[in-house]
Design a protein around this motif. Structure first.
Motif, PDB file in Angstrom:
ATOM      1  N   ARG A  94      50.812  20.295  26.348  1.00 18.31           N
ATOM      2  CA  ARG A  94      51.868  19.460  26.131  1.00 18.31           C
ATOM      3  C   ARG A  94      52.418  19.673  24.689  1.00 18.31           C
ATOM      4  O   ARG A  94      53.552  18.909  24.394  1.00 18.31           O
ATOM      5  N   ASP A  95      51.856  20.468  23.960  1.00 21.39           N
ATOM      6  CA  ASP A  95      52.213  20.556  22.494  1.00 21.39           C
ATOM      7  C   ASP A  95      53.039  21.756  22.469  1.00 21.39           C
ATOM      8  O   ASP A  95      52.814  22.923  22.728  1.00 21.39           O
ATOM      9  N   TYR A  96      54.463  21.636  22.109  1.00 18.16           N
ATOM     10  CA  TYR A  96      55.261  22.614  22.365  1.00 18.16           C
ATOM     11  C   TYR A  96      54.871  23.850  21.189  1.00 18.16           C
ATOM     12  O   TYR A  96      55.136  24.918  21.482  1.00 18.16           O
ATOM     13  N   ASN A  97      54.538  23.728  20.006  1.00 15.46           N
ATOM     14  CA  ASN A  97      54.368  24.334  19.145  1.00 15.46           C
ATOM     15  C   ASN A  97      52.934  25.315  19.480  1.00 15.46           C
ATOM     16  O   ASN A  97      53.023  26.481  19.469  1.00 15.46           O
ATOM     17  N   GLN A  98      52.046  24.587  19.909  1.00 18.98           N
ATOM     18  CA  GLN A  98      50.938  25.476  20.835  1.00 18.98           C
ATOM     19  C   GLN A  98      51.181  26.271  21.859  1.00 18.98           C
ATOM     20  O   GLN A  98      50.789  27.484  21.720  1.00 18.98           O
ATOM     21  N   PHE A  99      52.335  25.874  22.468  1.00 15.69           N
ATOM     22  CA  PHE A  99      52.913  26.829  23.418  1.00 15.69           C
ATOM     23  C   PHE A  99      53.490  27.908  22.898  1.00 15.69           C
ATOM     24  O   PHE A  99      53.443  29.251  23.537  1.00 15.69           O
ATOM     25  N   ARG A 100      54.533  27.794  21.939  1.00 15.53           N
ATOM     26  CA  ARG A 100      55.063  28.974  21.394  1.00 15.53           C
ATOM     27  C   ARG A 100      54.062  29.678  20.646  1.00 15.53           C
ATOM     28  O   ARG A 100      54.704  31.089  20.489  1.00 15.53           O
ATOM     29  N   LYS A 101      53.073  29.402  20.300  1.00 13.18           N
ATOM     30  CA  LYS A 101      51.920  30.444  19.675  1.00 13.18           C
ATOM     31  C   LYS A 101      51.272  31.223  20.820  1.00 13.18           C
ATOM     32  O   LYS A 101      50.548  32.068  20.564  1.00 13.18           O
TER      33      LYS A 101
END
Ligand code: T46
Length: 136
Positions: free
Chosen positions: A125-132
């Motif tokens: 649910r954390d967009y920054n984690q997803f982009r990593k």
């Protein structure tokens, strides 16, 4: 699992009585065992749902009534929008794909076939984690 979004066209078994679409697990259109089915309906006008990715889930989305738009973003930032507006159109989403569902028509019923049971630990649910591209 590689992130992948595939548009699917179902072939209706139509005759003079109307249309019928049959989906089978472990087929070309639904390439997994269907463990769970859920559906979204009676959405609030203007609402945007989703805003998360899944680590391992495979899903097929079909708007069996009305229409809605699915926005899919890959870990590299590539974005695609799909308008599901007819029951013979489906979207297969596999792996780490950030998804949003929006622009629901009043009569929209979005049905989802899923490969796994509901598991909050599978959500990112954390967009920054997803982009990593981090699936942890
Ligand atoms: C997805 C998109 C397309 C359950 O208890 N069991 C379930 O199987 C699901 C899917 C949800 N829930 C509960 C969890 C929340 O308390 O239902 C509530 C609403 O779920 P959520 O906010 O995750 O709904 P959406 O529309 O944002 O996302 C759903 C799916 O969760 C998700 O996997 O890919 O539809």
């Amino acid at each position: 699992m590689d992130a992948r979004v595939t548009e699917i066209q179902f072939v209706p078994k139509g005759d003079e009585r109307g249309q019928l679409i049959a989906l089978e697990a472990l087929s070309e259109q639904v390439p997994f065992e269907v463990t769970r089915v859920y559906y979204i309906f009676d959405t609030t006008p203007g609402t945007v749902r989703g805003n998360h990715a899944h680590k391992n889930l495979k899903q097929v989305l079909i708007c069996v009534s009305g229409a809605c738009t699915i926005v899919c973003e890959m870990p590299d930032g590539t974005k695609m929008e799909y308008r599901l507006d007819w029951p013979n159109r489906g979207l297969l989403i596999e792996g780490l794909v950030w998804r949003q569902m929006k622009d629901f028509s009043k009569d929209a019923v979005l049905i989802v076939l899923a490969s796994e049971h509901y598991d909050e630990a599978d959500y990112i649910r954390d967009y920054n984690q997803f982009r990593k591209g981090c699936a942890k």
